[in-house]
Each structure stands twice: as structure tokens, then as C-alpha cells.
Design a protein around this motif. Sequence first.
Motif: not given
Length: 133
Positions: A112-123
Motif C-alpha cells: 500500500v505505501p508503494f501504491v501511494a508513492l507511485a500515485a503521488i509521483g504520477w500526479v
Amino acid sequence: MKVEFKLFGLLFVFSVVVGTIYGIFTYWDEPVGAVGLYLTGALCALIAGFLWWTGRKIDLRPDDDPMGEQADVEGDYGFFSPHSWWPLFLGASLAIVALGLAVGWWLVMLAVPFVALAAIGWVFEYFNGEHSI
């Protein structure tokens, strides 16, 4: 919206027919499959009805015109990053989450932290660095 209305109308008919056939072949002893197919048909009918109702109120779109051209569709489709690696990281992280649902919740908690990090990075990809807007 004619194409979408017809598509969901056909899906409604298909779901109801297959649900009835399923019920006949199982002698209605196993109701979950038939109920699921009937509910799928009901949702398809709901969407088809919405598309029909909305399609009556708006003008024809270029895709509803049999002689329509691609150039008839106006407007900007948006900006899509040609070099972004974030969708790859987000997809890999979500794959680990899906794997965690099958293997164990501990793997979901790790991903889950990696999902959040990737989503924030993409946005926020274009908010800093060389390619900032």
C-alpha cells in the motif's frame, strides 16, 4: 449514444437468456448464478435506459453519424506524458496488492505505501524538476 444503448440492450437480453438457461440446467437448485445473471441484466437495462433517455435530449454526436469523420470530433483530449515511468510502478504495486489478497494481508500492507508513492509521483510528476510546468 445509439451504439452504447444498443450494446447495453443486447447485454441485458443476453444476461436474462443465459440466466434462464442456467436456471433450467441447474433445476433452479443453485440460485446464485441465475440471480447474479439477472442482476447483471438489470444493471445493463438501467444503463441502457439512462443512455436512451440522455440520447433523446442531446444532439447527435459525430460517432452516431454513419458518414462521420475523425476530424468531426473537436476538442482537446488532454495531455499524456510520453516518458513517464510512474504508470509502470503503479501497476507493479497494484499487482503486488492483488497478489497480497490471495497470499496474505501482510503483503497488502507492505504494498500500500508503494501504491501511494507511485500515485503521488504520477500526479505530481510535472510540478518540479526539469519538466515543471
